[in-house]
Scaffold this motif. Structure first.
Motif, PDB file in Angstrom:
ATOM      1  N   ASN A 118       0.838  -1.203   0.000  1.00 19.55           N
ATOM      2  CA  ASN A 118       0.000   0.000   0.000  1.00 19.55           C
ATOM      3  C   ASN A 118       0.876   1.259   0.000  1.00 19.55           C
ATOM      4  O   ASN A 118       2.099   1.169   0.116  1.00 19.55           O
ATOM      5  CB  ASN A 118      -0.944  -0.043   1.210  1.00 19.55           C
ATOM      6  N   PRO A 119       0.263   2.427  -0.140  1.00 15.56           N
ATOM      7  CA  PRO A 119       1.068   3.655  -0.207  1.00 15.56           C
ATOM      8  C   PRO A 119       2.042   3.808   0.960  1.00 15.56           C
ATOM      9  O   PRO A 119       3.173   4.246   0.766  1.00 15.56           O
ATOM     10  CB  PRO A 119       0.010   4.760  -0.176  1.00 15.56           C
ATOM     11  N   LYS A 120       1.638   3.420   2.150  1.00 17.51           N
ATOM     12  CA  LYS A 120       2.530   3.594   3.296  1.00 17.51           C
ATOM     13  C   LYS A 120       3.778   2.734   3.129  1.00 17.51           C
ATOM     14  O   LYS A 120       4.896   3.179   3.363  1.00 17.51           O
ATOM     15  CB  LYS A 120       1.791   3.218   4.589  1.00 17.51           C
ATOM     16  N   CYS A 123       5.955   4.167   0.447  1.00 17.68           N
ATOM     17  CA  CYS A 123       6.643   5.346   0.973  1.00 17.68           C
ATOM     18  C   CYS A 123       7.825   4.936   1.852  1.00 17.68           C
ATOM     19  O   CYS A 123       8.926   5.458   1.716  1.00 17.68           O
ATOM     20  CB  CYS A 123       5.650   6.198   1.746  1.00 17.68           C
ATOM     21  N   THR A 156      -2.403   5.646  -8.506  1.00 20.02           N
ATOM     22  CA  THR A 156      -2.911   6.351  -7.324  1.00 20.02           C
ATOM     23  C   THR A 156      -2.066   6.003  -6.105  1.00 20.02           C
ATOM     24  O   THR A 156      -1.761   6.863  -5.282  1.00 20.02           O
ATOM     25  CB  THR A 156      -4.366   5.935  -7.042  1.00 20.02           C
ATOM     26  N   GLN A 157      -1.683   4.724  -6.017  1.00 23.45           N
ATOM     27  CA  GLN A 157      -0.893   4.311  -4.852  1.00 23.45           C
ATOM     28  C   GLN A 157       0.467   5.002  -4.819  1.00 23.45           C
ATOM     29  O   GLN A 157       0.882   5.489  -3.771  1.00 23.45           O
ATOM     30  CB  GLN A 157      -0.714   2.793  -4.859  1.00 23.45           C
ATOM     31  N   TYR A 159       1.212   7.742  -6.243  1.00 23.93           N
ATOM     32  CA  TYR A 159       0.967   9.171  -6.027  1.00 23.93           C
ATOM     33  C   TYR A 159       0.828   9.456  -4.533  1.00 23.93           C
ATOM     34  O   TYR A 159       1.443  10.372  -3.992  1.00 23.93           O
ATOM     35  CB  TYR A 159      -0.297   9.598  -6.779  1.00 23.93           C
ATOM     36  N   ARG A 160       0.040   8.594  -3.858  1.00 23.59           N
ATOM     37  CA  ARG A 160      -0.143   8.792  -2.410  1.00 23.59           C
ATOM     38  C   ARG A 160       1.165   8.577  -1.663  1.00 23.59           C
ATOM     39  O   ARG A 160       1.470   9.288  -0.707  1.00 23.59           O
ATOM     40  CB  ARG A 160      -1.204   7.828  -1.881  1.00 23.59           C
ATOM     41  N   LYS A 162       4.113   9.160  -2.726  1.00 24.71           N
ATOM     42  CA  LYS A 162       4.947  10.344  -2.922  1.00 24.71           C
ATOM     43  C   LYS A 162       4.527  11.459  -1.977  1.00 24.71           C
ATOM     44  O   LYS A 162       5.361  12.136  -1.382  1.00 24.71           O
ATOM     45  CB  LYS A 162       4.810  10.831  -4.368  1.00 24.71           C
ATOM     46  N   LYS A 163       3.208  11.618  -1.857  1.00 25.44           N
ATOM     47  CA  LYS A 163       2.696  12.670  -0.982  1.00 25.44           C
ATOM     48  C   LYS A 163       3.111  12.420   0.468  1.00 25.44           C
ATOM     49  O   LYS A 163       3.554  13.332   1.168  1.00 25.44           O
ATOM     50  CB  LYS A 163       1.168  12.712  -1.076  1.00 25.44           C
ATOM     51  N   LEU A 164       2.980  11.160   0.879  1.00 23.09           N
ATOM     52  CA  LEU A 164       3.377  10.796   2.245  1.00 23.09           C
ATOM     53  C   LEU A 164       4.853  11.104   2.480  1.00 23.09           C
ATOM     54  O   LEU A 164       5.235  11.696   3.489  1.00 23.09           O
ATOM     55  CB  LEU A 164       3.158   9.297   2.469  1.00 23.09           C
TER      56      LEU A 164
END
Ligand SMILES: [Zn+2]
Ligand SMILES: [Zn+2]
Length: 492
Positions: A118-120, A123, A156-157, A159-160, A162-164
């Motif tokens: 997942n995004p976390k 990241c 989307t994952q 992208y998130r 990167k934001k995190l």
């Protein structure tokens, strides 16, 4: 584990027990392996290891039981995949979990889409890369995840993720800026006599960092005692979420090498920040009379008015390579290039005039362009000899910038600390190198003198007075050499 002095019966009994191992997150997370009896610091660490295993092996793990005391992971990949990890708390008082049941075999096949990726997780695994390249494009990022872990993640994952990561990095930056004051105090304490100044803006009662100036005591002393009164100044960009620039001031050491004097990390480079830097610098170096100092620069934005403001009488040289690059934009050709450099290298005004006349004949427009530039900025003929330095280039600053290029990608504290480290190591290395010099002067200076000795064989000296000679050059030219004043009318 077995003690040397224990009885053999005890050793034998111990061997029959499953050997337990402690899971060390720092080492084992890269590729977690599970064994019966293996211990985990706590539930979170165990679950993280299982999730990582799931991603690395491409198996759909699922936490069938997951509470304060037990964790049971099974595989959802095939109908009857026998994989199983069951662990529970050792006892109620400690957090440690231990594996009680284990079956590592899979009958299922690999899959590429995993919910734990997942995004976390992305990241966590890729934050250092994101930090280095904040403009990383999403598709390339997806590809990188697929290549490194054989896991497919959506746009989307990433992208998130990167934001995190950006939020994390910025959080670090804010913390670092807050710790800057402590760093300044520490630096002053450990390097007594150094100058460290921080400038802030007050916005609504809160101090907003603007710039920091560092002049280490060793640099200050070394420069004043062992270097010529010539200062090269330059600026280079800082990368990261808070873009800024590093301003540097370097001197010329006894071997025509660079000698760092001071540096500033500033929010922006303009007349204001240069004035701030230069004022602190001249105060530190005790410069009173601008006449005895020369600056070399690449003509940065705001620098010329800044020098004119703080030391109006100082000589200001512009890097000739920089000048030539501007010249080249409108006036191309090797002939013109050589002419420009010949004019820059001319050491007397008549010689310089002769070179300029040659250019006027060759290309009137080029001559017009060049003659507009104040000659005391770029040609040796107009430099004063009191600085005992005929540098035309700002390459000392450039080599300093090249040396700290890695430092500037980091956040501010790390950056300041790596510059300081570089300065320290450089001084120590130079000192060590000095001991190996074969002559009382530096090897570069020795070469220059040897070259001049060769040139001297084309000169005929005639005594003209007390320690005064008239020197005739074999190919024309008469010069006055004054040994008492250590000068020659050729000004070389
Ligand atoms: Zn399986
Ligand atoms: Zn001479």
């Amino acid at each position: 584990m077995e003690g040397d002095n224990e009885g053999t019966s005890k050793v034998r009994r111990k061997k029959k027990l499953p050997r337990f191992k402690q899971y060390r997150r720092a080492v084992d997370l890269k590729n977690p392996e599970f064994r019966l009896g293996m211990q985990f610091e706590n539930r979170q660490v165990l679950k993280e290891a299982l999730r990582e295993y799931s991603i690395i092996h491409g198996r759909k793990l699922f936490f069938e039981k997951n509470d304060k005391t037990r964790v049971k992971a099974i595989c959802n990949g095939g109908l009857k995949c026998p994989f199983l990890v069951y662990a529970s708390q050792i006892n109620q008082d400690v957090q440690t979990f231990v594996i009680k049941k284990l079956s590592l075999e899979h009958t299922c096949g690999r899959v590429e889409k995993l919910k734990f990726a997942n995004p976390k997780w992305i990241c966590d695994r890729f934050s250092s890369k994101i930090k280095r390249n904040t403009y990383w494009n999403l598709k390339a990022f997806q590809g990188e995840v697929l290549e490194s872990y054989h896991v497919r993640v959506s746009k989307t994952q990433v992208y998130r993720a990167k934001k995190l990561a950006k939020a994390q990095i910025e959080g670090n930056y804010i913390q670092q800026y807050a710790r800057l004051w402590d760093y300044a105090e520490q630096l002053k304490k450990t390097n007594k006599g150094s100058t460290v100044k921080i400038k802030c803006d007050m916005v609504g009662g809160e101090a907003i960092f603007k710039r920091i100036y560092v002049c280490l005591v060793a640099c200050k002393k070394g420069f004043l005692e062992g270097c010529r009164p010539v200062i090269g100044v330059d600026a280079c960009h800082l990368k990261g979420p808070y873009p800024g620039q590093i301003l540097t001031a370097v001197g010329v050491n006894g071997n025509n090498g660079l000698f760092p004097i001071a540096y500033v990390v500033a929010e922006i480079v303009n007349k204001d920040s240069w004035i701030w830097f230069l004022s602190l610098l001249i105060e530190d170096l005790g410069i009173r009379n601008g006449l005895s100092w020369a600056f070399i620069s690449d003509k940065q934005k705001g620098l010329i008015p800044a020098i004119a403001h703080v030391l109006p009488t100082a000589e200001h040289r512009m890097c000739v390579r920089h000048l030539y690059n501007n010249f080249r934009a409108t006036h191309v050709g090797l002939t013109l290039k050589h002419m420009l450099w010949a004019a820059a290298r001319a050491t007397t005004i008549p010689w310089w005039e002769a070179e300029m006349d040659k250019m006027k004949e060759e290309d009137l427009e080029a001559w017009k362009w060049l003659v507009q530039r104040p000659p005391n900025n770029w040609t040796r003929s107009h430099f004063h000899t009191r600085y005992k330095c005929d540098l035309l280039l700002n390459n000392l600053c450039e080599s300093f910038n090249a040396a700290i290029i890695d430092a500037r990608d980091n956040s501010i504290l790390t950056c300041l600390e790596s510059i300081r480290m570089y300065v320290m190591l450089r001084m120590a290395n130079r000192r060590a190198a000095c001991g190996k010099w074969k002559h009382p002067i530096g090897p570069r200076i020795f070469k220059i003198i040897e070259k001049n000795k060769m040139g001297a064989s084309q000169c005929i000296p005639r005594l003209a007075g007390d320690k005064m000679y008239q020197v005739s050059h074999m190919y024309g030219g008469e010069f006055v050499v004054d040994l008492a004043a250590m000068s020659c009318s050729c000004r070389r």
